[in-house]
Design an enzyme around this catalytic site. Structure first.
Site, PDB file in Angstrom:
ATOM      1  N   ASN A 183     -36.076  26.778  -4.681  1.00  0.00           N
ATOM      2  CA  ASN A 183     -35.179  25.811  -4.102  1.00  0.00           C
ATOM      3  C   ASN A 183     -36.024  24.609  -3.693  1.00  0.00           C
ATOM      4  OD1 ASN A 183     -32.869  24.638  -2.938  1.00  0.00           O
ATOM      5  ND2 ASN A 183     -32.123  26.626  -2.230  1.00  0.00           N
ATOM      6  N   THR A 184     -35.429  23.612  -3.082  1.00  0.00           N
ATOM      7  CA  THR A 184     -36.168  22.377  -2.783  1.00  0.00           C
ATOM      8  C   THR A 184     -37.198  22.564  -1.679  1.00  0.00           C
ATOM      9  OG1 THR A 184     -34.381  21.727  -1.289  1.00  0.00           O
ATOM     10  CG2 THR A 184     -34.307  20.862  -3.540  1.00  0.00           C
ATOM     11  N   GLY A 228     -26.079  18.677   2.194  1.00  0.00           N
ATOM     12  CA  GLY A 228     -25.511  19.625   3.143  1.00  0.00           C
ATOM     13  C   GLY A 228     -24.487  20.559   2.528  1.00  0.00           C
ATOM     14  N   GLY A 235     -37.520  23.844 -10.951  1.00  0.00           N
ATOM     15  CA  GLY A 235     -38.326  22.943 -10.147  1.00  0.00           C
ATOM     16  C   GLY A 235     -39.012  21.911 -11.018  1.00  0.00           C
ATOM     17  N   LYS A 270     -22.059  24.404  -8.171  1.00  0.00           N
ATOM     18  CA  LYS A 270     -22.446  23.925  -6.857  1.00  0.00           C
ATOM     19  C   LYS A 270     -22.151  25.018  -5.834  1.00  0.00           C
ATOM     20  CE  LYS A 270     -21.654  20.034  -3.704  1.00  0.00           C
ATOM     21  NZ  LYS A 270     -23.075  20.030  -3.317  1.00  0.00           N
ATOM     22  N   CYS A 297     -29.826  28.515   3.347  1.00  0.00           N
ATOM     23  CA  CYS A 297     -28.895  27.994   4.345  1.00  0.00           C
ATOM     24  C   CYS A 297     -29.414  28.316   5.750  1.00  0.00           C
ATOM     25  CB  CYS A 297     -27.522  28.625   4.170  1.00  0.00           C
ATOM     26  SG  CYS A 297     -26.738  28.327   2.581  1.00  0.00           S
TER      27      CYS A 297
END
Length: 304
Positions: free
Chosen positions: A194-195, A75, A245, A48, A132
């Site tokens: 990434n998302t 977050g 993904g 993480k 980020c």
């Protein structure tokens, strides 16, 4: 099972026993899954996100189910790099798998502090989350501007003792341009996607489902977008590409590998099938046997 089939792949000089990794944010640091998954079976565990100080994350609710996947606005909640080094690294070192630390920050200096702290720790690779929000740039994410990507990559490369994987955001106009910028900055590899930014509204309460209003979408619905972006990136750079993904099966993983990915990361599937990663690794070996292929490396980028 026939062990003659070669599943090993190499990323920036680091050899993985197979190309199956976990996706950051979906596997903790392996502790939560170790009762269900033999971590020794994985090519790598990607942790993480780790920041220089503890992050509380966003207010709840911060997870929502959507068609074909999920939205999350966690977050990047985490206890900070000091706790991570004291607690999680020693735990992961018990297993015969590579350790990839995902690094996050709101400023360049925050990233640098984490990378410096990890320099002498026994971890194999660093994955830099440049999705980020950059607080010094008005909240614009680091990963959406090619010059910004090149600059932060170059700066972190000056500090890192481990190879750098730059994790790319799909929320851009030209993913190949972003990937080339990371390579120009000295990245040893890139990972994507990434998302995707999404939103869900509760029509009965007439309000946003997530407290953060928007969240990152992941799961099977994003896979065609991810495969396309991995293919474009693999055509644009010379460094290894890690694809992710919506991967939930060996067939999914093979799509990414054929598109040019050296390795793959499994994310959302871990939530509903904790054994997904091991099943995918086994499925890749069966595919090599059935197709009479000696090495998984023969398939990397085989579709042109």
């Amino acid at each position: 099972m026939n062990t003659e089939k070669d599943l090993t792949v190499t990323i920036a000089g680091v050899e993985l026993k197979n190309p199956v990794m976990t996706a950051s944010g979906t596997f903790g640091s392996g502790v939560e899954y170790s009762d269900f998954v033999d971590l020794n079976r994985l090519g790598a565990v990607v942790t993480k996100g780790v920041s220089d100080v503890p992050w509380e994350g966003n207010p709840v609710p911060r997870v929502a189910e959507v068609y074909g996947g999920m939205l999350n606005a966690i977050g990047l909640q985490n206890p900070g790099v000091e706790v991570f080094c004291r607690r999680d690294i020693p735990y992961l070192k018990q297993f015969d798998t590579k350790i990839v630390v995902n690094v996050c920050g709101h400023t360049e200096q925050e990233y640098v502090r984490v990378v410096d702290r990890l320099a002498d720790e026994p971890v194999d690779l660093l994955e830099i989350n440049i999705s980020c929000p950059n607080v010094k740039a008005g909240g614009i994410t680091f990963g959406t501007n090619p010059r910004g990507v090149e600059n932060i990559t170059r700066e972190l490369k000056c500090h890192a003792k481990q190879p750098l994987i730059m994790k790319l955001s799909p929320n851009v106009t030209d993913i190949a341009e972003i990937a080339r910028a990371a390579e120009a900055g000295g990245a040893d590899a890139v990972s994507l996607i990434n998302t995707l930014t999404g939103m869900k509204i509760d029509v009965n309460r007439r309000t946003f489902v997530l407290a953060n209003r928007t969240g990152g979408m992941s799961g099977p619905a994003v896979k065609p977008v991810a495969v396309r972006m991995v293919y474009q990136t693999a055509q644009a750079v010379q460094i290894p590409v890690i694809g992710m993904g919506g991967i939930a099966s060996a067939e999914d993983a093979l799509e990414f590998i054929l598109a040019g990915a050296t390795a793959v990361s499994v994310g959302t599937a871990n939530f509903y099938d904790p054994e997904a990663t091991v099943k995918i690794a086994d499925g890749l070996e069966r595919y090599l046997q059935e197709q009479k292929i000696d090495s998984i490396r023969e398939l990397i980028g085989a579709v042109r």
